[in-house]
Design an enzyme around this catalytic site. Sequence first.
Site, short mmCIF file in Angstrom:
data_model
loop_
_atom_site.label_atom_id
_atom_site.label_comp_id
_atom_site.label_asym_id
_atom_site.label_seq_id
_atom_site.Cartn_x
_atom_site.Cartn_y
_atom_site.Cartn_z
N TYR A 1 -9.10 -7.95 6.70
CA TYR A 1 -10.09 -7.22 5.90
C TYR A 1 -11.35 -8.09 5.72
CZ TYR A 1 -6.26 -4.00 5.53
OH TYR A 1 -5.25 -3.13 5.86
N ASN B 1 -4.81 -5.99 12.14
CA ASN B 1 -6.17 -5.46 12.13
C ASN B 1 -7.13 -6.23 13.04
OD1 ASN B 1 -5.80 -3.16 10.46
ND2 ASN B 1 -5.59 -4.54 8.70
N THR C 1 0.85 -1.20 0.00
CA THR C 1 0.00 0.00 0.00
C THR C 1 0.88 1.25 0.00
OG1 THR C 1 -1.88 -1.09 1.00
CG2 THR C 1 -1.67 1.26 1.43
N HIS D 1 -7.71 -10.44 -2.03
CA HIS D 1 -7.12 -10.17 -0.70
C HIS D 1 -8.01 -10.81 0.37
CE1 HIS D 1 -4.90 -8.49 2.48
NE2 HIS D 1 -4.79 -7.22 2.10
C1 8OZ Z 1 -0.45 -1.11 5.13
C2 8OZ Z 1 -1.21 0.03 5.20
C3 8OZ Z 1 -2.51 0.00 4.75
C4 8OZ Z 1 -3.04 -1.16 4.22
C5 8OZ Z 1 -2.58 -4.89 4.16
C6 8OZ Z 1 -3.59 -3.51 2.47
O1 8OZ Z 1 -2.03 -4.97 5.26
C7 8OZ Z 1 -2.85 -3.56 3.56
C8 8OZ Z 1 -2.27 -2.31 4.15
C9 8OZ Z 1 -0.96 -2.27 4.59
O2 8OZ Z 1 -2.93 -5.89 3.55
#
Ligand code: 8OZ
Length: 367
Positions: A182, A237, A25, A177
């Site tokens: 997510y 996350n 990203t 993804h």
């Molecule tokens: C870093 C910052 C924002 C998003 C991921 C798409 O961890 C990301 C991401 C990484 O898969």
Amino acid sequence: MTTLFDPTTAGALRLNNRIVMAPLTRNRAPGAIPTPLMATYYRQRASAGLLITEATAISHQGQGYADVPGIWSDEQVAGWRQVTDAVHAAGGRIVVQLWHVGRVSHTSLQPDGQKPVAPSAITAKTKTFILTDGVGAFVDTSEPRALALDELPGIVQDYRHAARNAMAAGFDGVEVHGANGYLLDQFLKTGSNHRTDAFGGSIENRARLLLEVMRAITAEIGGEHTGLRLSPVTPANDVIDANPQALFEYVLRELAPLNLAFLHLIEGATGGPREIADRPFDYAALQQAYRTAGGQAAWMANNGYDKALANQALTQGVDLVAFGRPFIANPDLVQRLRADAPLNAADRTTFYGGGEKGYTDYPALAA
Ligand code: 8OZ
């Protein structure tokens, strides 16, 4: 003996070597539209056997960070076309990573300032990055609302539409993804999915959305153009599953008939330790479950690999190795690994957002 520098295939993709540029990203797509500077950045890195783009939103609802690109509109497709043309002209291959962030978002990034969506109304203890009057800041994610059962076909349709757009933009395929906490990972895992309908509870139910998405995309563009990224035990996350080994072995057995091009496994904590003491996971057993079910996809390993560890992995059932951060500062990473040349150090302050600095200005080795 097979090395990182030997060509191979992954589904329909013919790759010049086994070195993959992992999705990274970079937040340089204002208005979610890919720019000419992004075409330069990816072209500079086209000697990788395969480039996976930065995570790219399948819909406005799927957006979770400022200035990340999308692939739902014709204007975005036209922007990506410059990227794929540049990479192909340089002899490379490129797939786009299809992304719905789910609850990892903020009302200011959502259509009409609505709440982000999730399997269940549980706020993720994580941050996102927003712009307010042009000034960037990391902020807590917003409280999400649980998706209604009758909204899920629309999400599957958004993935399918994005995959169709990807092929129209000239990509060699897509990577879904399914990792890093997510939307699809939120559905998979017990910590974030408390649903009591056909999409929550049992492993079969929690895996249902991901499998419907994968079946829809492969029906649209062919399994041989489709890959999937998973992170069974990452804490990224704020996701956790009570029994990831059984969950992911089930998922991979179900995916075996889809003729996928590649499976991309993040081992351990994304961007962190490869082993997590309280979250053990047996990746070889996962691969065994997939192969026993007849799955043929190329096996892509990721997380903290260097040349020695990567070449060792190639002797142990791994087909492709994805490198992330080293590609930020080393556009010619393939050549540097081949020559055992020193690597440029990456400047963290320019990872997310900005322009050419820390993006397209890292030097290649002198000719
Ligand atoms: C870093 C910052 C924002 C998003 C991921 C798409 O961890 C990301 C991401 C990484 O898969």
